[in-house]
Structures are given as C-alpha cells and as structure tokens.
Design a protein around this motif. Structure first.
Motif, PDB file in Angstrom:
ATOM      1  N   LYS A 233       0.815  -1.240  -0.041  1.00 51.61           N
ATOM      2  CA  LYS A 233      -0.189   0.101  -0.058  1.00 51.61           C
ATOM      3  C   LYS A 233       0.888   1.244  -0.047  1.00 51.61           C
ATOM      4  O   LYS A 233       0.307   2.314  -0.489  1.00 51.61           O
ATOM      5  CB  LYS A 233      -1.029  -0.023   1.187  1.00 51.61           C
ATOM      6  CG  LYS A 233      -1.967  -1.228   1.432  1.00 51.61           C
ATOM      7  CD  LYS A 233      -2.783  -1.086   2.312  1.00 51.61           C
ATOM      8  CE  LYS A 233      -3.792  -2.216   2.270  1.00 51.61           C
ATOM      9  NZ  LYS A 233      -4.690  -2.399   3.375  1.00 51.61           N
ATOM     10  N   ASN A 264      -5.699   3.249  -3.435  1.00 47.45           N
ATOM     11  CA  ASN A 264      -5.666   2.352  -2.350  1.00 47.45           C
ATOM     12  C   ASN A 264      -7.241   1.904  -1.819  1.00 47.45           C
ATOM     13  O   ASN A 264      -7.535   0.970  -1.829  1.00 47.45           O
ATOM     14  CB  ASN A 264      -5.044   2.707  -1.003  1.00 47.45           C
ATOM     15  CG  ASN A 264      -3.609   2.383  -1.117  1.00 47.45           C
ATOM     16  OD1 ASN A 264      -3.148   1.531  -1.881  1.00 47.45           O
ATOM     17  ND2 ASN A 264      -2.795   3.237  -0.413  1.00 47.45           N
ATOM     18  N   TYR A 273      -3.880  -3.050  -6.600  1.00 42.60           N
ATOM     19  CA  TYR A 273      -3.022  -2.023  -5.745  1.00 42.60           C
ATOM     20  C   TYR A 273      -1.860  -1.599  -6.687  1.00 42.60           C
ATOM     21  O   TYR A 273      -1.674  -2.320  -7.647  1.00 42.60           O
ATOM     22  CB  TYR A 273      -2.553  -2.467  -4.695  1.00 42.60           C
ATOM     23  CG  TYR A 273      -3.533  -2.753  -3.678  1.00 42.60           C
ATOM     24  CD1 TYR A 273      -3.778  -1.832  -2.538  1.00 42.60           C
ATOM     25  CD2 TYR A 273      -4.422  -3.887  -3.251  1.00 42.60           C
ATOM     26  CE1 TYR A 273      -4.756  -1.918  -1.697  1.00 42.60           C
ATOM     27  CE2 TYR A 273      -5.454  -4.081  -2.398  1.00 42.60           C
ATOM     28  CZ  TYR A 273      -5.601  -3.062  -1.459  1.00 42.60           C
ATOM     29  OH  TYR A 273      -6.506  -3.302  -0.645  1.00 42.60           O
TER      30      TYR A 273
END
Length: 283
Positions: A233, A264, A273
C-alpha cells in the motif's frame, strides 16, 4: 511472446530522456518495453546518482520518504519469509541492491545469499553482510534445490529473458520452497491516472510491466502457482509522489497523497493495488 499493439509511449525521466513504446502482450496480459536495450546497453540506464535503490542517499524529500517506507517494509518482508519458510533458513535475494534486506534477515538467523549486478550497490552490500553477494553471472553456479525462499523485490521487471529467469529460479528452490515476487501493477488506479507519467513504468530499466494475470500465467509455465497476493500500500503514495515530479516538475505532496489514497481505496474492491507481492509455490 505474442505481441499485439502499442499501449502507451513513455519517457525515461531519470537518466536518458529517451522515449519508448510499451507494447501490449495479449497472451500474458502484460506490457513489454520496446525497443529493449541490449545486455551491453542496459548498464548505462542505471548510471545515475538518482537511482535510489543503489544508494543510501537522503538528500531530498523523495529520498527521505523512500527510506522511511523502506525501514517499515523490511520488517514486513522479514515477517513474510518467516511465515512461508516451513522452518528452513536458506535465503536467496535476487537484485539485493545495497543489502538491507539481507542484513535484517541475517540478523534473524537466516543464511543469506544475494545477487546484485551493480558493482557500487554490491560493494555497499558487502559491508553489511560480508562477501555473500555476487554478480548476476554467479546465479548459474548456485546449487540446485538449495533455497527455502527466493525473493525478488521489484526486480523481475528488470530482468531480460524472463521465461529463462523464472525457470532458473524454480530450479534453485527446494521442493517445498517459496518464490516471492514483488512488482508494480499497471492496472492500478495510480497507473491509469498518471498514464505516461506513471513513475513505475520506469522504462527502459523496467523491461516488463505486469498484471495479476501476467504473473500467474508466467509462473504456470514452470509448474508454479500463485498461492497468495499481498498489497504494497505504501507504493501508491511513493510512486504518486515521483509521478507528480515527472508530470509537473515539482513535488506536489498533497496531490500525490490524494492520488495514492484514492488508489488504495479503489483497490479495496478491485484488488488492483499499485504494487503487489506474489507468494508462489510449486504446483
């Protein structure tokens, strides 16, 4: 590989200023940089003090953010290899850079080996873990079926002859070993938003640009299977920050943070992602 059509044209923002086409490969749902530099030409595209994974520099905001994220990521990487190792402690890190991941692994009872083509980065890694780091030609000298875990942290996209690379890595794994590959995802929101300015294209150093389908299809050719996919992330924020620099010529921190956050959030549903870690086992 079956090449289809031009997907996007991008510029090498960090070294040469040259432009490259990214060609869509419909067989593997991936992009290929075209033209790809020859093996003799490739090193010159890494010849820059700004190529951050080969230095320990913290000269500006971007480099400081990189090292903050890196310190957090190292602990998570260690936790992951401990989880998947089945008790074995033989680690090979391909493209180990300056050796920080090998150092933290070695400090936690792993027997480590590294492969790093860049002489400057390799020298820095030697200072951290000893003479356990070798250039890329050494990989064929390693003992087959000798590693419990093999890692490539944002490395596979740099390697020529990708099918041969995966075949060789598979041969080095123990029968119950684990291959871990982390790569950018060209289907993420931040990739779509920044288009030709998306920093993770990084042509021509990145020869390939992957989707989730790509990795599964490529490793299946060697009777390997993806058993888990883990998001990275932080990458959405770091890549967005660098992409803003390429797009506008300045660090627009707030805009980059907003784009990374949005990427995200959307990925919670799409699972696309900015970067993904693939945990891979023998089928």
């Amino acid at each position: 590989m079956n090449k289809s059509k031009s997907y996007i044209r991008v510029k090498d923002h960090s070294v040469s200023g040259e432009e490259f086409n990214l060609i869509y490969n419909d067989e593997f749902d991936m992009l290929e940089t075209h033209p790809q530099p020859s093996l003799e030409e490739l090193p010159k595209y890494y010849d820059s003090d700004d190529y951050i994974s080969h230095t320990g520099a913290k000269r500006n905001l971007l480099e400081q953010v990189y090292h903050i994220v890196k310190s957090i990521a190292l602990k998570r990487k260690l936790k992951l290899i401990n989880k998947v190792s089945n008790g074995g402690k033989q680690l090979l890190d391909v493209g180990c850079g300056t050796g920080d991941f090998l150092k933290i692994s070695q400090q936690n009872s792993w027997s480590v080996t590294g492969i790093e083509p860049n002489a400057k980065a390799r020298s820095m890694a030697w200072e951290k873990v000893g003479d356990l780091i070798f250039d890329e030609t050494h990989i064929i000298k390693l003992e087959k079926k000798s590693f419990d875990v093999i890692t490539l942290w944002h490395v596979l996209e740099h390697l020529p002859n990708i099918n041969d690379q995966i075949k060789n890595l598979n041969a080095l794994l123990k029968p119950n070993g684990t291959l871990i590959i982390a790569v950018p995802n060209f289907k993420s929101h931040d990739a779509i938003y920044y288009r030709e300015f998306w920093a993770a294209y990084d042509a021509p150093r990145h020869l390939w640009h992957f989707s989730k389908n790509s990795i599964s299809k490529l490793v299946s050719l060697e009777h390997l299977s993806v058993v888990e996919i883990i998001p990275m992330k932080f990458d959405a924020f770091y890549v967005s920050l660098l992409s803003e620099k390429y797009k506008s010529g300045k660090m627009n921190v707030m805009k980059a943070f907003k784009t990374g956050w949005r990427s995200n959030q959307l990925a919670k549903t799409s699972k696309e992602y900015s970067s993904l870690i693939y945990v891979i086992k023998k089928s």
